[in-house]
Each structure stands twice: as C-alpha cells, then as structure tokens.
Scaffold this motif. Structure first.
Motif, PDB file in Angstrom:
ATOM      1  N   ASP A 123       0.582   5.923  -3.092  1.00 59.35           N
ATOM      2  CA  ASP A 123      -0.064   7.106  -2.521  1.00 59.35           C
ATOM      3  C   ASP A 123       0.956   8.052  -1.903  1.00 59.35           C
ATOM      4  N   GLU A 209      -6.482   4.073 -13.056  1.00 61.27           N
ATOM      5  CA  GLU A 209      -7.137   4.502 -11.818  1.00 61.27           C
ATOM      6  C   GLU A 209      -8.648   4.620 -11.987  1.00 61.27           C
ATOM      7  N   GLU A 213     -11.098   1.690 -10.129  1.00 61.57           N
ATOM      8  CA  GLU A 213     -11.619   2.427  -8.970  1.00 61.57           C
ATOM      9  C   GLU A 213     -12.550   1.563  -8.111  1.00 61.57           C
ATOM     10  N   ASN A 216     -10.822  -1.414  -5.689  1.00 65.14           N
ATOM     11  CA  ASN A 216      -9.747  -1.059  -4.767  1.00 65.14           C
ATOM     12  C   ASN A 216      -9.384  -2.159  -3.768  1.00 65.14           C
ATOM     13  N   GLN A 220      -5.501  -3.545  -3.430  1.00 66.58           N
ATOM     14  CA  GLN A 220      -4.691  -3.470  -2.210  1.00 66.58           C
ATOM     15  C   GLN A 220      -3.992  -4.790  -1.899  1.00 66.58           C
ATOM     16  N   THR A 227      -4.137   3.715  -3.994  1.00 68.94           N
ATOM     17  CA  THR A 227      -5.563   4.003  -4.106  1.00 68.94           C
ATOM     18  C   THR A 227      -5.911   4.392  -5.533  1.00 68.94           C
ATOM     19  N   MET A 228      -6.858   3.695  -6.117  1.00 64.44           N
ATOM     20  CA  MET A 228      -7.331   4.011  -7.451  1.00 64.44           C
ATOM     21  C   MET A 228      -8.465   5.034  -7.298  1.00 64.44           C
ATOM     22  N   ARG A 229      -8.213   6.286  -7.662  1.00 63.43           N
ATOM     23  CA  ARG A 229      -9.114   7.392  -7.308  1.00 63.43           C
ATOM     24  C   ARG A 229     -10.157   7.726  -8.359  1.00 63.43           C
TER      25      ARG A 229
END
Length: 326
Positions: A123, A209, A213, A216, A220, A227-229
């Motif tokens: 990030d 991502e 999503e 997440n 982590q 962060t997978m957005r």
C-alpha cells in the motif's frame, strides 16, 4: 432627464450581462456543459508550446523490486533486469530526446511479506509511486501543455498506471484525457475482463486484487499492508479505447481464479517468483510469434510516429488502433 437615466440603466444592465456571460464561459477555462477531456477543452487551446518541449513523453512504471526512489528516471540502473528496460531502451535508441522524452518512474517498489518484513508495504509503495508519477504528469503538462503522454507499466507498476489512467479517463486526473495517446498495462493486478482492450492470447481469470478482495484478512497474514481493493469502480472512462491489457495465461497476478479457494496459498502466490510472471520479455505464449516487449515497442512507436508536431497542431491526434504483432 428621465429618458437619459433609463438609457443609462439599460446600458449598465447589458454590460453586467456581458461580463457575467464572459465569466461563465471563461471560469477556469471551461465552457459549461463541456466534459473534461473533450477536444476543444482547456488543454487543446492552451498557450504555445515552448521549443524545448518533447512532442511525446513515454512514462514507464516498473514492477516490484525493479525500481528505487533514487534511480535516474532517464537512465535507470537500479535493476538491470527490469522488464520495462526492454521497452524504454529501444524507444530511446529510436527517437531523439528532443522529440520523445522517456521517463521511468523512480519509487520504492517493494512488497512487505512474511519473508521480507523490513520492506515497505505494498500500500505504501503503491501510494508513493502514484504520487511521483502524477507529479511528473502535472509538471510536464504545466510546462509543456501540448505534449502528449504514453503510459505503460508492469505488475505493481501496471496497477499504478492503471489507477492513474482511470482517474484521467473519468475527468479528475493529473492531465486532460486528450493528452494521453495510449496506455498499456502488463500483468495488471486489477485487470477486469471487458474493461479496456484485451490484446494477446485470451485469459479467463482476473487480477489478484479482484480475486482476493473478499479474502483481505487472510492476505494480511502473509502480506501485511497489502490491501486487495477489487476492480476499479469507474473503469477507464474516456481512455477505455486507448487502454490495452496484456496478461500471460496462468500468470496469477493478472489471471487469478475467482472464488474463495485456499486464501493463504493464493496470497503466498503474490510474493513468489512465478515463472510466467517473470518471463514477459521472452514468453511466446502472450503474443504468438513475438513477445510482449516487441509488441509494446511497436505500439508505442506507432503512437509516436502519428503524434502531431505541437508547433503545427495544437490538438492531440488520438490513435486507438492496435499495431500488428511485429
């Protein structure tokens, strides 16, 4: 006397209407009702181009572990094996620097994970790269308002370039959309089928991502601060027909499966040196009979060769056609 006052009042009212109309049309250089990025907008009618400005600036964003914030953006040397060098060096050899500026994004291209806890998080790294690239766009556009841009990126660099292209294409980016001649994203972690123009062999998956999503929390555990957005909410907007997505089959960064599956195992795959992901410069299974590097050089060269001389044609000549595979 009464007649004279009436005439003066009419003149004053007409004058106020004229001033108001002028301000309405010229406020921030935009005519109401005209969308950002339309031909004839502020970028197309700006000041004359200084003689020293290039006609085109090619911006390249390297992937993870392929760049450094202290690297020379004109002659990068941090990672001599960087994929983007297989594109930028041929372009620098082909075109004089006074016509084409080739600029490689210098940023902390890192990805903190359980095996490299001392590194910057994904990030943070992505944010730094985005800020640096947007600053380059703003400065060049401020000094050289008629210079066009070609942007390309690989892996983490593709995510950065793709995010910036989305902002520009939707009217709130660092430069107007008409100043962008083309965008090419290689192994984009936010690749979404049907968004942008897919070239090369087809793939059935999505960007990592998007795939991860909903996972997440598990991500982590393996890659803290990554962060997978998910997909880009607004796509590429006005740049959709000029944004090309390139993904090698079975590259889990851009061709990841949908569904939950083994979340930790898939998160671990983000940091592994995947053989497919590392071979875009030589992989013949992306563009049959060619390579991604050769396709990108041909694509960028075609856009550059068709770029107007800023001293002769103030409006950008947008090219959306795909060049043949060299």
């Amino acid at each position: 006397m009464k007649k004279t006052l009436t005439v003066l009042a009419v003149i004053i009212v007409v004058g106020l209407i004229a001033v108001g109309t002028w301000r309405w049309v010229n406020d921030e250089g935009v005519i109401p009702g005209q969308e950002p990025g339309e031909p004839g907008g502020p970028a197309a009618t700006g000041p004359a181009q200084p003689d020293w400005c290039p006609a085109v600036e090619v911006i390249a964003a390297p992937g993870t572990w392929e760049s450094s914030p202290t690297d020379d953006p004109i002659n990068p040397s941090f990672n001599p094996n960087s994929f983007m060098l297989t594109v930028t060096r041929p372009l620098q050899d082909r075109y004089p620097a006074d016509r084409v500026k080739v600029w490689t994004l210098p940023y902390t291209a890192q990805f903190r994970n359980i095996n490299a806890d001392q590194e910057m998080t994904y990030d943070e790294s992505r944010s730094e790269g985005t800020s640096s690239l947007e600053n380059e766009l703003r400065v060049t556009h401020r000094d050289c308002p008629l210079t066009d841009f070609i942007m390309t990126g690989f892996s983490q660099g593709a995510v950065i370039v793709g995010d910036i292209a989305s902002e520009i294409g939707n009217g709130h980016g660092a430069v107007p959309a008409e100043r962008v001649r083309g965008v090419a994203l290689v192994a984009d972690g936010r690749r979404e089928p049907g968004v942008g123009q897919a070239v090369g062999n087809p793939v059935s998956g999505v960007g990592a991502e998007i795939s991860l999503e909903l996972l997440n929390p598990a991500v982590q555990l393996v890659t803290p601060g990554a962060t997978m957005r998910g997909p880009r909410d607004s796509g590429f907007g006005a740049l959709d027909d000029r944004t090309f997505q390139i993904c090698a089959p079975d590259d889990h960064i851009c061709d990841a499966p949908l569904g939950v599956g083994n979340a930790v195992e898939r998160a671990q795959g983000l940091i592994e040196n995947n053989g497919v992901h590392a071979r875009y410069a030589t992989n013949p299974n992306v563009f049959p009979g060619s390579t991604t590097s050769r396709w990108l050089v041909g694509w960028a060269s075609d856009l550059i060769d068709r770029a107007p001389d800023p001293g002769q044609a103030p409006a950008s000549g947008v090219v959306t056609s795909v060049p043949p595979v060299p």
